[in-house]
Design an enzyme around this catalytic site. Structure first.
Site, PDB file in Angstrom:
ATOM      1  CB  SER A 216      -0.919   0.028   1.194  1.00  0.00           C
ATOM      2  OG  SER A 216      -0.237   0.200   2.291  1.00  0.00           O
ATOM      3  N   GLY A 218      -0.019   4.400   0.327  1.00  0.00           N
ATOM      4  CA  GLY A 218      -1.078   5.379   0.917  1.00  0.00           C
ATOM      5  C   GLY A 218      -1.862   5.964  -0.086  1.00  0.00           C
ATOM      6  N   GLY A 221      -2.353   4.629  -3.792  1.00  0.00           N
ATOM      7  CA  GLY A 221      -2.903   3.303  -3.943  1.00  0.00           C
ATOM      8  C   GLY A 221      -2.101   2.043  -3.790  1.00  0.00           C
ATOM      9  N   GLY A 247      -6.297   0.678   5.475  1.00  0.00           N
ATOM     10  CA  GLY A 247      -5.470  -0.467   5.029  1.00  0.00           C
ATOM     11  C   GLY A 247      -6.151  -1.786   5.516  1.00  0.00           C
ATOM     12  CG  ASP A 248      -7.420  -2.560   9.271  1.00  0.00           C
ATOM     13  OD1 ASP A 248      -6.193  -3.054   8.947  1.00  0.00           O
ATOM     14  OD2 ASP A 248      -7.806  -2.114  10.164  1.00  0.00           O
TER      15      ASP A 248
END
Lengths: 306, 306
Positions: A216, A218, A221, A247-248
């Protein structure tokens, strides 16, 4: 069904204060209390998308009871194993003046060898019938650093696809056990590989044993190194909001794509759209369902040569 | 027996962090959890001194249950009234680098009219047989601002000496109901009277209705305006340490002197010695029993002309 594992669950408290000033006394104007820990967040998003979802890991004490009460109000099935020690709290202090968050995380209870054995038994039983399993977050005190590697091997032995989302030494050991997918962020990647450049670090992480690595980046993407190719996926435009839980949500998107057997680019589209829809939601850690549907058609993916 | 009232009890959490940095994420290295709220602190000190002590007020929910478990481990008798809402938490974040504390206080549950009625019934029953009663701390949401004035009147009707330790409008109203003793600090005095000079403010506060006013002057000790005269009491030398709970220990000292019927200067000696012994204790809110005994012989009192 999809199984998510949260070994270090938490009762997440969000405190709103007019302005956070070190050494001062603050009247908290709003308190939000909800079940937390990465795997529980992933499970909640999957359940909201309509997937049959089971959450396991540990919970105990008075905070554990409150956490389980909160979980019972969701469609997620509770398969948490009881610990003698109390589940930790996390406190997110949101400064109403600037919207910034200061985070305080309790370490969590020490898990005993007998509790870890009970968990492995429960985990092994849940693998029977699981379409995928996600191992998420930090390890509580008392659990050996190779715990995720052990769980990855159990999942692989049961032929259940396994995603690992952790950091530091547990990630390093876990990757070596060859999980199907890891989802590091930029800091976790750099810590693992020593490389700061995302593409180089992602390819390096994959060489360490994971079948696929989705990094990831941020707001920019995701970058995915998979057996089928290398892709980037990004939201159509920068999204502004609260990144808590983004993120989850990306993990939930990847799992949904995995169990539905869609091609890699489509999995990334789901992950980026869910992640952006979470940033856009006014409630931290929830996603905006309308924004998700709308973003699904607008996330851009590009294939790169490895 | 001595009755202490804590309408807004709290589960007090102390978090030790390496250094508190706004907007950063912190790993809490130590968590201490204990029953709190001013009246419970006063009760614990009195019980440690050997007085039969009863704590009443409100507690509810999961945090209330943890608080009551903690209280059950002390000699204080639990006469708390159950609320439907959950007892609040307070979080004291101690910066290990400089020892400074940042305080976050939840507002507490809203108390219903029926719960307030149940409390008044319990309070009235406890007055029968009480040698003294202390009304301590802030009011939780839902309780009318004249609540302490009402309790002062009930205590006076039962001929039980009553001490009031609160601030703002509840103090202003409470004083007008003529309690036997109020114990404001410098800020509370200034807010009540508009005067910053302690002697003038203390005498002014007494004219508002309290039979006696004992003002805490921080490290400089206490100033007491009583029907028998005006006294200052101070520790023999400045004490260094953690002032958490020092004010509550002073209240316990004043109550112990009141129920034992000792003269005013001796009451002040107890209050100052207990307060200083609390600052000297390595554990926040506890007092150093050896230091207390030793300080009893060394606190200086001086009478002044009003």
């Amino acid at each position: 069904m999809i199984v998510t594992v949260t070994l270090n669950t938490a009762l997440d408290l969000t405190y709103r204060v007019p302005a956070l000033t070190p050494r001062a006394s603050h009247r908290v104007t709003q308190v939000i209390e909800r079940p937390g820990g990465k795997g529980l967040n992933v499970a909640r998003v999957l359940a909201a998308l309509g997937y049959e979802t089971v959450a396991t890991g540990f919970a105990g004490g008075a905070t554990g009871a409150v956490l389980r009460d909160g979980l019972a109000a969701t469609p997620v099935r509770d398969e948490l194993v009881e610990t003698a020690g109390s589940t930790r709290r996390t406190v997110a202090v949101v400064d109403a003046a600037d919207g910034d968050t200061t985070q305080l995380n309790e370490p969590g209870p020490t898990v005993t060898a007998a509790e870890w054995d009970a968990f492995r038994t429960r985990f092994t039983a849940l693998l029977d019938g699981a379409a995928a399993v996600a191992l998420c977050g930090s390890l509580p005190p008392g659990i050996h650093v190779g715990a995720y590697a052990e769980l990855v091997r159990l999942a692989r032995a049961a032929a259940v696809p396994v995603l690992l989302d952790t950091s530091g030494e547990p990630l390093r050991r876990g990757i070596a056990a060859r999980p199907d997918l890891v989802k590091p962020n930029a800091d976790e990647l750099a810590q693992l590989t020593g490389a700061r450049e995302p593409r180089r670090a992602t390819l390096d992480a994959r060489r360490r044993g994971a079948h696929a690595v989705v990094s990831s980046l941020g707001p920019e993407g995701l970058l995915a190194a998979t057996p089928e190719g290398l892709w980037r996926a990004a939201p159509p435009a920068p999204v502004k909001g609260n990144p808590t839980g983004a993120g989850d949500s990306a993990v939930a998107g990847l799992l949904s794509g995995l169990v539905d057997g869609v091609p890699w680019p489509d999995r990334l589209v789901r992950a980026v759209a869910l992640s952006a829809a979470t940033v856009l939601s006014p409630v931290a850690g929830e996603f905006d369902a309308g924004a998700y549907e709308e973003l699904l058609g607008r996330v851009k993916t590009t294939e790169e040569t490895p």
